[in-house]
Design an enzyme around this catalytic site. Structure first.
Site, mmCIF file in Angstrom:
data_model
loop_
_atom_site.group_PDB
_atom_site.id
_atom_site.type_symbol
_atom_site.label_atom_id
_atom_site.label_comp_id
_atom_site.label_asym_id
_atom_site.label_seq_id
_atom_site.Cartn_x
_atom_site.Cartn_y
_atom_site.Cartn_z
ATOM 1 N N HIS A 14 0.850 -1.198 0.000
ATOM 2 C CA HIS A 14 0.000 0.000 0.000
ATOM 3 C C HIS A 14 0.877 1.238 0.000
ATOM 4 O O HIS A 14 2.095 1.137 0.083
ATOM 5 C CB HIS A 14 -1.001 -0.015 1.158
ATOM 6 N N HIS A 31 1.431 3.936 1.953
ATOM 7 C CA HIS A 31 1.984 4.701 3.090
ATOM 8 C C HIS A 31 3.509 4.791 2.985
ATOM 9 O O HIS A 31 4.168 3.842 2.550
ATOM 10 C CB HIS A 31 1.559 4.074 4.418
ATOM 11 N N ASP A 54 5.919 4.625 5.016
ATOM 12 C CA ASP A 54 6.767 3.627 5.677
ATOM 13 C C ASP A 54 6.738 2.279 4.938
ATOM 14 O O ASP A 54 7.275 1.285 5.425
ATOM 15 C CB ASP A 54 6.372 3.455 7.156
ATOM 16 N N HIS A 55 6.115 2.263 3.749
ATOM 17 C CA HIS A 55 6.104 1.053 2.913
ATOM 18 C C HIS A 55 6.682 1.286 1.511
ATOM 19 O O HIS A 55 7.068 0.340 0.840
ATOM 20 C CB HIS A 55 4.678 0.479 2.818
ATOM 21 N N HIS A 106 -7.387 -1.054 5.796
ATOM 22 C CA HIS A 106 -6.368 -0.132 6.312
ATOM 23 C C HIS A 106 -6.267 1.048 5.342
ATOM 24 O O HIS A 106 -6.299 2.206 5.746
ATOM 25 C CB HIS A 106 -5.040 -0.877 6.443
ATOM 26 N N ASP A 142 0.075 -3.939 6.290
ATOM 27 C CA ASP A 142 -0.576 -3.453 7.515
ATOM 28 C C ASP A 142 -2.023 -3.929 7.614
ATOM 29 O O ASP A 142 -2.852 -3.282 8.254
ATOM 30 C CB ASP A 142 -0.562 -1.918 7.560
ATOM 31 N N HIS A 195 5.120 -4.702 10.674
ATOM 32 C CA HIS A 195 5.525 -3.975 11.892
ATOM 33 C C HIS A 195 5.718 -4.930 13.070
ATOM 34 O O HIS A 195 5.034 -5.945 13.171
ATOM 35 C CB HIS A 195 4.460 -2.942 12.297
#
Ligand code: ZN
Ligand code: FE
Length: 257
Positions: free
Chosen positions: A54, A56, A58-59, A113, A137, A175
């Site tokens: 996805h 975001h 942090d990905h 999410h 996530d 995570h």
């Protein structure tokens, strides 16, 4: 295919898939480039694919820098994420198949999410072997992702797809949230002996700074309250007998935990 779990940012995991035969590698959700470049160097491997779950940061945060180092890398992500993934070249929908080395992954569309989230389920290579689920996530060890762009009904449908996979599936989530997740889980399913035992194991592992990812899907089915909306104990904690409402209420409680 060998999977390397790389720590990134505060609590992210990046997964590097390595095919020694061809000296090639792929990476799932590169939060940042540096740990990936380091591992590629150590393996003397070329990066051929990035699989994003996805949009975001942090990905996908490492996408651009990795493209600069490996101009031929193919970047795979959800068709619904068009415009949100740096460098995206392949637009994936439910049921699409992607290959790496000798393995094939089926794409699962798992919104909730985010509205576009996908998971990659690498099929077992032969009977009795385990598949590998890279779920970003959506499903966490002991928990699930927050609902930023989706509804509880969507997330229940998405988690139902993941729950339908075999018990021996390795769950590679993005995570290290497991300890906190299980602390919450005990507040809604505290009489569950499998959950109590898992909590003790995870607490011990984290006190030694050991990772808790991957987990086994069978363990998640027995202990993760976000896969247990049809269990009487979890429904009682949510004061509902409706699966979606049970899930929604438990998710709301977790948001405030
Ligand atoms: Zn996210
Ligand atoms: Fe994340």
């Amino acid at each position: 295919m060998q999977v390397y779990r790389l720590s990134a940012l505060t609590d992210n995991y990046i997964f590097l898939l390595h095919d020694p035969k061809t000296k090639s590698a792929a990476v799932v959700d590169p939060a940042e480039a540096s740990p990936v470049l380091q591992q590629l160097h150590a393996l003397d491997a070329e990066l051929v694919a990035i699989f994003n779950t996805h949009h975001h940061s942090d990905h996908v945060g490492g996408n651009r820098q990795l493209m600069q180092h490996f101009p031929n890398v193919r970047i795979f992500a959800s068709a619904e994420d068009r415009g949100r993934i740096p460098g995206q070249q392949v637009f994936l929908q439910e049921g699409a198949r992607v290959c790496f080395g000798e393995r094939t992954a089926v794409v699962l569309f798992v919104p909730g999410h985010t509205r576009a989230h996908i998971a990659y389920y690498f099929l077992p290579t032969s009977d009795g072997e385990a598949g590998d689920l890279f779920c970003g996530d959506t499903l966490f060890a002991g928990g699930c992702g927050r609902l930023f762009e989706g509804t509880p009904a969507q997330m229940v449908a998405s988690l139902s797809k993941l729950r339908a996979l075999p018990d021996n599936t390795n769950v590679w989530c993005a995570h290290e949230y497991t300890l906190k997740n299980l602390q919450f889980a005990l507040t809604v399913d505290g009489q569950n002996p499998d959950l109590q035992a898992r909590f003790q194991e995870v607490k011990a592992a984290r006190s030694r700074n050991q990772p808790t990812v991957p987990s086994l899907l069978g363990v998640e089915k027995r202990t993760n309250p976000f896969l247990r909306w049809d269990e009487p104990a979890v429904q009682a904690a949510a004061n509902s007998t409706d699966p979606v409402q049970t899930f929604a209420r438990i998710r709301g409680m977790k948001d405030r935990f």
